[in-house]
Every structure is written in C-alpha cells, then in structure tokens.
Design a protein around this motif. Structure first.
Motif, PDB file in Angstrom:
ATOM      1  N   GLY A 222       0.846  -1.183   0.000  1.00 36.39           N
ATOM      2  CA  GLY A 222       0.000   0.000   0.000  1.00 36.39           C
ATOM      3  C   GLY A 222       0.882   1.234   0.000  1.00 36.39           C
ATOM      4  O   GLY A 222       2.089   1.161   0.236  1.00 36.39           O
ATOM      5  N   ILE A 223       0.272   2.389  -0.222  1.00 39.61           N
ATOM      6  CA  ILE A 223       1.054   3.586  -0.501  1.00 39.61           C
ATOM      7  C   ILE A 223       2.032   3.942   0.618  1.00 39.61           C
ATOM      8  O   ILE A 223       3.149   4.406   0.351  1.00 39.61           O
ATOM      9  CB  ILE A 223       0.122   4.778  -0.831  1.00 39.61           C
ATOM     10  N   GLN A 224       1.666   3.722   1.881  1.00 35.73           N
ATOM     11  CA  GLN A 224       2.588   4.068   2.966  1.00 35.73           C
ATOM     12  C   GLN A 224       3.776   3.112   3.054  1.00 35.73           C
ATOM     13  O   GLN A 224       4.736   3.387   3.780  1.00 35.73           O
ATOM     14  CB  GLN A 224       1.859   4.102   4.306  1.00 35.73           C
ATOM     15  N   LEU A 225       3.709   2.012   2.342  1.00 33.88           N
ATOM     16  CA  LEU A 225       4.800   1.026   2.370  1.00 33.88           C
ATOM     17  C   LEU A 225       5.609   1.004   1.078  1.00 33.88           C
ATOM     18  O   LEU A 225       6.524   0.182   0.937  1.00 33.88           O
ATOM     19  CB  LEU A 225       4.227  -0.375   2.621  1.00 33.88           C
ATOM     20  N   ASP A 226       5.299   1.891   0.141  1.00 31.53           N
ATOM     21  CA  ASP A 226       5.886   1.785  -1.196  1.00 31.53           C
ATOM     22  C   ASP A 226       7.407   1.726  -1.172  1.00 31.53           C
ATOM     23  O   ASP A 226       8.025   0.918  -1.888  1.00 31.53           O
ATOM     24  CB  ASP A 226       5.434   2.952  -2.073  1.00 31.53           C
ATOM     25  N   TRP A 227       8.054   2.555  -0.360  1.00 32.86           N
ATOM     26  CA  TRP A 227       9.512   2.591  -0.368  1.00 32.86           C
ATOM     27  C   TRP A 227      10.101   1.331   0.258  1.00 32.86           C
ATOM     28  O   TRP A 227      11.191   0.891  -0.138  1.00 32.86           O
ATOM     29  CB  TRP A 227      10.021   3.846   0.332  1.00 32.86           C
ATOM     30  N   ALA A 228       9.413   0.738   1.174  1.00 34.54           N
ATOM     31  CA  ALA A 228       9.879  -0.531   1.740  1.00 34.54           C
ATOM     32  C   ALA A 228       9.660  -1.672   0.755  1.00 34.54           C
ATOM     33  O   ALA A 228      10.519  -2.544   0.597  1.00 34.54           O
ATOM     34  CB  ALA A 228       9.147  -0.817   3.049  1.00 34.54           C
ATOM     35  N   VAL A 229       8.505  -1.666   0.084  1.00 38.86           N
ATOM     36  CA  VAL A 229       8.203  -2.743  -0.859  1.00 38.86           C
ATOM     37  C   VAL A 229       9.172  -2.710  -2.037  1.00 38.86           C
ATOM     38  O   VAL A 229       9.649  -3.755  -2.498  1.00 38.86           O
ATOM     39  CB  VAL A 229       6.740  -2.637  -1.332  1.00 38.86           C
ATOM     40  N   ASP A 230       9.494  -1.524  -2.530  1.00 38.61           N
ATOM     41  CA  ASP A 230      10.454  -1.455  -3.634  1.00 38.61           C
ATOM     42  C   ASP A 230      11.834  -1.918  -3.175  1.00 38.61           C
ATOM     43  O   ASP A 230      12.562  -2.577  -3.934  1.00 38.61           O
ATOM     44  CB  ASP A 230      10.541  -0.038  -4.190  1.00 38.61           C
ATOM     45  N   ALA A 231      12.196  -1.593  -1.943  1.00 39.47           N
ATOM     46  CA  ALA A 231      13.478  -2.066  -1.416  1.00 39.47           C
ATOM     47  C   ALA A 231      13.481  -3.589  -1.322  1.00 39.47           C
ATOM     48  O   ALA A 231      14.510  -4.235  -1.589  1.00 39.47           O
ATOM     49  CB  ALA A 231      13.733  -1.445  -0.049  1.00 39.47           C
TER      50      ALA A 231
END
Length: 562
Positions: A30-39
C-alpha cells in the motif's frame, strides 16, 4: 533519495530483515509502504514475499509459519485499517506464544497525534499495537529503522515468545539514512541468571517422595525446544505426561506415558505431586486453576513469572527456561517407575473408549489420522469435529499439531495453515474447518492456489454455526442467528482453480484425503454433516461448567492406588 553514501529508510528495513534471517514475509502492499516494498523488490533473491487476499491473513500466516518451523514469522501491512485487520491474527499469535514480527506503516510523522484526517489515520494505533504485542516501538527517524529492528529481534530472542511490533511513518521510509547507521550490531541477549539450586532440590524432594507424581505440559515446551529433556525426566521416574491442548506432541502419543487431557483426569484424581511445565494452567472461562481439587502439591516451571502466581498455588515456582531446568531436575531424581506401563495403558484405553462413543466425530478424526503421514501437520479449528480432535487426534511429533490457543479465534485455521504450509518444507498440511469459520477467509483459496501450497482443507458443512446452535438449544431450547447461506463449495473451488472432492462418511473422507496427498497443490474436501453429539464433557482436565454428558466409567486407578 538514495546517494552513493546512503540508503533510504525502506532499504534499511529490507536490509534489517535480511540481516536477521527473515527469508519469508507475509504482506499486503500500500502507498505508505511503497519505499519498503520497492526495497524488498531489490532483495527478491533474499526475501520471498507472500501476498494473501486480506490483511488478517498476513499475521495468521506468520503465526502458522512460526509454529511449524520455530523461526520468526514476519508480517507487514499499511496503517489504520490494515493494522486493525491484522489484529485478529496478531491476537491469536499472542495467545499462542508465537514469535511474530509485526511491521505496520504509519501516517506522516508530522501528523502523528494531531487528528488531521490523513489517509489511514486512527486515533491511537500505537496503543492498539501495544495491546497485542509484548514489545512495540514507533520509529522516530529514518536512522532509527535499523536499531528498531535490532531491538525487536533481541526481544524475540528473549523471555516468553510473543509478537513484537514496529510502526514506521512513511516519510521515514523514503528519506535517506547514512549507510553506516544500518550496519548496527544486534543487541546481545543477557546471560540468564543462574538456576536456584535450592528450588531444584525442593522440587526433586517433592517428586522423589511422591506416591504418584504427574507431569502436566503446555505449549511452552516447544518454545524451549525441551521435548527431549521432558521425555528423559518422565522416563527416569515413570511419571505420566498429561498434555494440554497447546502441548499436544510434546511426547509422542505412542509413548506409554503420554496422555491427553481426558486421560489426565484419571491420574490427577490420584496424584499427590504435579510438575507443571510451560503452561498457564488456567481454566478456559474463569480465572481459576485448571485443576481445583485439593490434596495436590504443585511445582511450576515457566519462563514467565506472571504465570507462576495466583490463581495457581505452587509450592515450588521456578521462573526459567524449561530447557535449562529439566536436565538439572532430572539429575536430582531417583530412578523408578511411578506408574506401570500396564496401568498407563488401562488409563489410555479408558479415555479412548469414551472418545469412541462420540460418533461420528471420533470416526472422522480416526480417518484424518489414518490418511496422514506421521510428520504431516494438522491444523485444528473450532468446529464440531475439531473440538473432539483436541483429545482424539493422535500426535506423533513436535510442531505437527496446531490449535487456536486461548484466543479461540473462529476462522483462524485455514489462514494459519497457509503459513504452516510455507514453512513445512513440502510436508502436507491438513486443515479442518466448519462452514462457518471457513467463511472468514474463503477468499484465501486464491493464496493457496497462487503459491501451490501443499494443503488439504476439509470443510465440515452443517449449514450453521454448529457449536453456537448446540449451546442455544441446550440452554434456551431455541436457536437464533445461526443459519448460514453457503456457496456451492465445489463451484467455489473451481472458481479458484483448486481441486475439489466430497465425502459423506468417514471412510469416504479417508479415501479423499489419501487421494489429496498425491496432489502437489491445494485440495478442498467438503463433508456434509448433520447435528452431532456434544464432546465438551470430555474436554480439558475438568469439563467446563454446564457441559455434562454420560457418566464416565470407573477410574481404572481406583483399585490399583486405593
């Protein structure tokens, strides 16, 4: 933005998971996790992502993963409704003493506590997470991400196993942090205090002097990895081992000394000393001890001091890891055979005869066991067959039986079984449920099929919330709000591409289960049943109030130990 000398908070999160050995993560993006998910995308060869169809399932899967493997189960969801949805699985993990790492996103750090109405904001998410974990932390900066994970894993490695929680505001995931901050050293667990030799001596003296010592074991034995020590101690003094619902599998049910809770009634009636290991030893509905009859002297071993006090009444209370205590205690015990193998068998036969009288449930449980490999994993549920299975299903190896814990969360079984299947290393997982509980998470057939998980789901379909219906009929002579409008389960399975079979008797179920064993992926088996007799009078050391049944046969120890 990331530079040559820095990484993002999201990358620090991914690096922390890898560094602490997390290889499987159950999450919904979800949007608040985008930077973690891409990592995590960038580390896809190191961390596998499993994406179920509901946030509830992330924590359930993490729970099942831990209970089979003993490795930390990790779940990650967005804040607000995502975290709330995951709460059911988190509460079950808490009740079942599971090592679960719960990662929840958070709103922008500058909006915390201000009530601005930001996307997914709730008034006190941190308080909610605190209530379902033994330790929690709200990350304070991007540089705090890695230290937070180090602290979380230190908590997971120490004391009583229970979930821990980390919340990360989404702006800290996208902002930069110096790379050297990420390479922190894990917090070392302090050396445990030395065991109290005086307490061990007192415990040994009680057991050595006892006419009939009995061992009662709970789920803590698995967290301690102490099943071997338990068996050695029990065999040294020939004491029966009564296993709670959570302790099933601590000793193989083939072992002469192994007893379920029903058999435990017979030995508790004549016990003079009971050694309680890794158990809360508390009644299901009232804050009283699991056994309230007088005349027994108790020794309690538990890693959590909170489980050594009232309503329990131990004469000796040892707050330590069972894996450390049991060998030391065994060394102090005199070798003997407190209860003969023949008498143990008489007790177990006495209990089995009462189980066999509850039909058709007993026959269905026997069919389940017959069709499963000894190391296959059985996930029990809150359903009419499942209730009896708590005492009737033979368990032969540790970590092959999963129950709902004291939370008793209806519908937990299938999603927990999915996580168990990820951790099973190819072993078949058999999950039973009722049509009511299955409705909580039937959409997760998609998850089972997407990842081709080796799971057989047995749905016992009576068209009602069967246990609630039975209680209403018994207590009030009428029923309300218990009838279900079910889908066509064959068409449902077909819609998800899942193999389907049906059975209308125990023999047919056994055949269907054996056929399912040949399928590499998921199989759904529907069993239509009608109203069945109550097994509740047989469950637990003492049946719950109001749960009466046929009079039990005479205790086989009455003549021997009179």
């Amino acid at each position: 933005m990331q530079t040559s000398k820095s990484m993002t908070g999201g990358q620090a999160l991914a690096e922390s998971l890898v560094r602490h050995g997390v290889r499987d993560l159950f999450m919904i993006p979800g949007i608040q996790l985008d930077w973690a998910v891409d990592a995590l995308r960038q580390r896809s060869n190191e961390v596998r992502l499993y994406i179920p169809r509901h946030e509830q399932t992330t924590t359930y899967m993490a729970d099942g993963y831990y209970r089979v493997s003993g490795k930390v189960g990790a779940a990650m969801v967005v804040p607000g409704p995502g975290a709330l949805n995951a709460g059911a699985g988190l509460s079950t993990a808490y009740a079942s003493n599971s090592k679960v790492l719960f990662i929840a996103g958070q709103i922008h750090s500058t909006g915390l506590g201000r009530g601005c109405g930001l996307l997914h904001e709730i008034k006190d998410q941190t308080g909610f997470v605190r209530g379902l974990t033994k330790w929690n932390h709200l990350v304070t900066s991007s540089a705090d991400v890695a230290p937070a994970f180090d602290a979380a894993f230190a908590q997971l490695a120490s004391g009583r196993p229970r979930p821990v929680g980390i919340e990360v505001p989404h702006d800290y995931l996208s902002s930069a942090v110096p790379a050297e901050v990420v390479a922190t050293s894990p917090v070392n667990e302090p050396e445990p205090a030395a065991l109290d030799a005086g307490l061990l001596d007192r415990a040994a003296a009680l057991l050595n002097a006892a006419k009939l010592p009995v061992i009662y074991v709970g789920g803590g034995i698995f967290a301690s990895d102490a099943t071997g020590h338990l068996q050695h101690l029990a065999e040294k003094i020939g004491a029966p081992v009564v296993m709670s619902d959570n302790g099933r599998g601590a000793l193989s049910d083939r072992h002469p000394l192994a007893m379920n809770a029903l058999a435990g009634r017979a030995v508790f009636q004549h016990a003079d000393v009971v050694l309680v290991v890794g158990s809360r030893f508390v009644d299901a509905l009232t804050p009283t001890a699991s056994w309230t009859a007088s005349g027994i002297r108790y020794i309690h071993i538990n890693i959590d001091p909170d489980d050594l006090g009232p309503p329990r009444t131990p004469e000796v209370a040892i707050a330590a890891d069972a894996a450390r205590v049991l060998p030391e205690l065994a060394d102090r015990l005199a070798k003997r055979q407190a209860l003969s193998v023949a008498d143990c068998k008489r007790i177990k036969d006495w209990a089995q005869a009462q189980i066999d009288a509850v039909q058709p449930q007993a026959a269905y449980v026997a069919a389940l066991r017959e069709s499963m490999a000894e190391d296959a994993i059985f996930v029990n549920e809150l359903t009419q067959v499942g209730y009896l299975a708590r005492i009737a299903f033979p368990v032969y190896e540790p970590r092959t039986y999963i129950g709902p814990g004291y939370q008793g969360t209806l519908g937990y079984g299938f999603p927990v079984a999915l996580g168990a299947a990820v951790a099973s290393e190819g072993r078949r997982v058999v999950s039973i449920t009722g049509d009511g509980g299955f409705g909580w998470n039937l959409q997760e057939l998609a998850t089972a099929q997407r990842y081709r998980l080796p799971i057989t789901l047995v749905v016992f379909n009576d068209g009602h919330y069967g246990n609630v219906r039975a209680i209403q009929k018994r207590e009030f002579g009428a029923e309300v709000a218990v009838e279900l409008a079910n889908p066509d389960f064959e068409l449902l399975a077909k819609a998800f591409g899942v193999a389907y079979a049906h059975a209308d008797n125990p023999a047919a179920l056994c055949a269907a289960l054996k056929e399912a064993n040949t399928n590499a992926g998921p199989v759904l088996i529907e069993v239509k049943i009608g109203v069945v007799p109550s097994p509740w009078h047989l469950l637990r050391l003492q049946p719950m109030k109001g749960m009466s049944g046929p009079a039990a046969p005479a205790n086989p120890l009455d003549e021997v130990l009179r």
